[in-house]
Scaffold this motif. Structure first.
Motif, PDB file in Angstrom:
ATOM      1  N   TRP A   7       0.826  -1.208   0.000  1.00  0.00           N
ATOM      2  CA  TRP A   7       0.000   0.000   0.000  1.00  0.00           C
ATOM      3  C   TRP A   7       0.855   1.252   0.000  1.00  0.00           C
ATOM      4  O   TRP A   7       0.445   2.297  -0.482  1.00  0.00           O
ATOM      5  CB  TRP A   7      -0.950   0.002   1.203  1.00  0.00           C
ATOM      6  N   ASN A   8       2.016   1.184   0.608  1.00  0.00           N
ATOM      7  CA  ASN A   8       2.958   2.307   0.653  1.00  0.00           C
ATOM      8  C   ASN A   8       2.360   3.562   1.314  1.00  0.00           C
ATOM      9  O   ASN A   8       2.666   4.684   0.931  1.00  0.00           O
ATOM     10  CB  ASN A   8       3.473   2.624  -0.755  1.00  0.00           C
ATOM     11  N   ARG A   9       1.468   3.315   2.254  1.00  0.00           N
ATOM     12  CA  ARG A   9       0.858   4.377   3.062  1.00  0.00           C
ATOM     13  C   ARG A   9       0.167   3.704   4.230  1.00  0.00           C
ATOM     14  O   ARG A   9      -0.036   2.491   4.216  1.00  0.00           O
ATOM     15  CB  ARG A   9      -0.142   5.196   2.240  1.00  0.00           C
ATOM     16  N   PRO A  10      -0.184   4.441   5.272  1.00  0.00           N
ATOM     17  CA  PRO A  10      -0.907   3.829   6.393  1.00  0.00           C
ATOM     18  C   PRO A  10      -2.239   3.235   5.929  1.00  0.00           C
ATOM     19  O   PRO A  10      -2.963   3.850   5.138  1.00  0.00           O
ATOM     20  CB  PRO A  10      -1.130   4.999   7.357  1.00  0.00           C
ATOM     21  N   VAL A  11      -2.546   2.024   6.387  1.00  0.00           N
ATOM     22  CA  VAL A  11      -3.746   1.311   5.951  1.00  0.00           C
ATOM     23  C   VAL A  11      -4.593   0.874   7.142  1.00  0.00           C
ATOM     24  O   VAL A  11      -4.084   0.702   8.250  1.00  0.00           O
ATOM     25  CB  VAL A  11      -3.396   0.066   5.108  1.00  0.00           C
ATOM     26  N   THR A  12      -5.862   0.684   6.882  1.00  0.00           N
ATOM     27  CA  THR A  12      -6.777   0.178   7.908  1.00  0.00           C
ATOM     28  C   THR A  12      -6.904  -1.335   7.771  1.00  0.00           C
ATOM     29  O   THR A  12      -6.551  -1.917   6.738  1.00  0.00           O
ATOM     30  CB  THR A  12      -8.176   0.804   7.758  1.00  0.00           C
ATOM     31  N   ALA A  52     -10.970   3.195  14.667  1.00  0.00           N
ATOM     32  CA  ALA A  52     -10.062   2.214  14.058  1.00  0.00           C
ATOM     33  C   ALA A  52      -8.625   2.731  14.127  1.00  0.00           C
ATOM     34  O   ALA A  52      -8.359   3.817  14.634  1.00  0.00           O
ATOM     35  CB  ALA A  52     -10.464   1.979  12.605  1.00  0.00           C
ATOM     36  N   TYR A  53      -7.716   1.913  13.634  1.00  0.00           N
ATOM     37  CA  TYR A  53      -6.306   2.298  13.542  1.00  0.00           C
ATOM     38  C   TYR A  53      -5.875   2.275  12.084  1.00  0.00           C
ATOM     39  O   TYR A  53      -6.399   1.524  11.272  1.00  0.00           O
ATOM     40  CB  TYR A  53      -5.408   1.303  14.297  1.00  0.00           C
ATOM     41  N   ARG A  54      -4.878   3.092  11.792  1.00  0.00           N
ATOM     42  CA  ARG A  54      -4.160   3.010  10.518  1.00  0.00           C
ATOM     43  C   ARG A  54      -2.782   2.458  10.853  1.00  0.00           C
ATOM     44  O   ARG A  54      -2.106   2.961  11.746  1.00  0.00           O
ATOM     45  CB  ARG A  54      -4.034   4.382   9.850  1.00  0.00           C
ATOM     46  N   TYR A  55      -2.372   1.440  10.113  1.00  0.00           N
ATOM     47  CA  TYR A  55      -1.100   0.764  10.341  1.00  0.00           C
ATOM     48  C   TYR A  55      -0.117   1.123   9.243  1.00  0.00           C
ATOM     49  O   TYR A  55      -0.483   1.225   8.073  1.00  0.00           O
ATOM     50  CB  TYR A  55      -1.304  -0.756  10.360  1.00  0.00           C
ATOM     51  N   GLU A  56       1.154   1.276   9.651  1.00  0.00           N
ATOM     52  CA  GLU A  56       2.214   1.617   8.705  1.00  0.00           C
ATOM     53  C   GLU A  56       3.471   0.841   9.080  1.00  0.00           C
ATOM     54  O   GLU A  56       3.817   0.727  10.257  1.00  0.00           O
ATOM     55  CB  GLU A  56       2.482   3.117   8.774  1.00  0.00           C
ATOM     56  N   ALA A  57       4.169   0.316   8.080  1.00  0.00           N
ATOM     57  CA  ALA A  57       5.404  -0.435   8.323  1.00  0.00           C
ATOM     58  C   ALA A  57       6.445   0.476   8.962  1.00  0.00           C
ATOM     59  O   ALA A  57       6.570   1.645   8.600  1.00  0.00           O
ATOM     60  CB  ALA A  57       5.939  -1.010   7.024  1.00  0.00           C
TER      61      ALA A  57
END
Length: 130
Positions: A7-12, A52-57
């Protein structure tokens, strides 16, 4: 992790779920649990967005791969033999990529030092004017 990197961006969780459901049936809670486990291990960071949360590597895929290779190499009782075996598994293209990477890491100073040390006599002559 792969889906988060792609995704290369924060995702839900919902975005990852919908992406995964294109290939197989999977439950929302499964994706949520995996992302939570990755967060607890420090592989992803998360930021609250509403309920919710947004997840990022935390790191790039390249940095992760490098860390895995370094860990495997450092675990060896004979690091030189491990490297020889690893290089033996590489294709010619992969070995050329390795040579390119070494040139980048070593930088121009090393190349100049090698030239004056006799590895490239023509370049050494040009430097000294002989």
């Amino acid at each position: 992790m792969t889906r988060v990197w792609e995704w290369n961006r924060p995702v839900t969780v919902r975005e990852v779920l919908e992406d995964l459901q294109q290939e197989r049936s999977i439950a929302y809670t499964t994706v949520m649990t995996v992302l939570d486990n990755l967060h607890q291990k420090g592989w992803v960071r998360r930021e609250a967005e509403g309920r919710a949360y947004r997840y990022e590597a935390v790191s790039t895929r390249a940095a992760y791969a490098a860390a895995l290779m370094n860990e495997a190499w450092s675990q060896s009782d004979n690091p030189a033999a491990a490297l020889v075996a690893f290089f033996g598994m590489m294709s010619a293209e992969q070995r050329e990529t390795l040579r390119d990477a070494l040139r980048i890491v070593q930088g121009p100073q090393t190349t100049a030092a090698q030239n004056t040390a006799g590895e490239n006599p023509a370049a050494a002559e040009a430097e000294t004017g002989r």
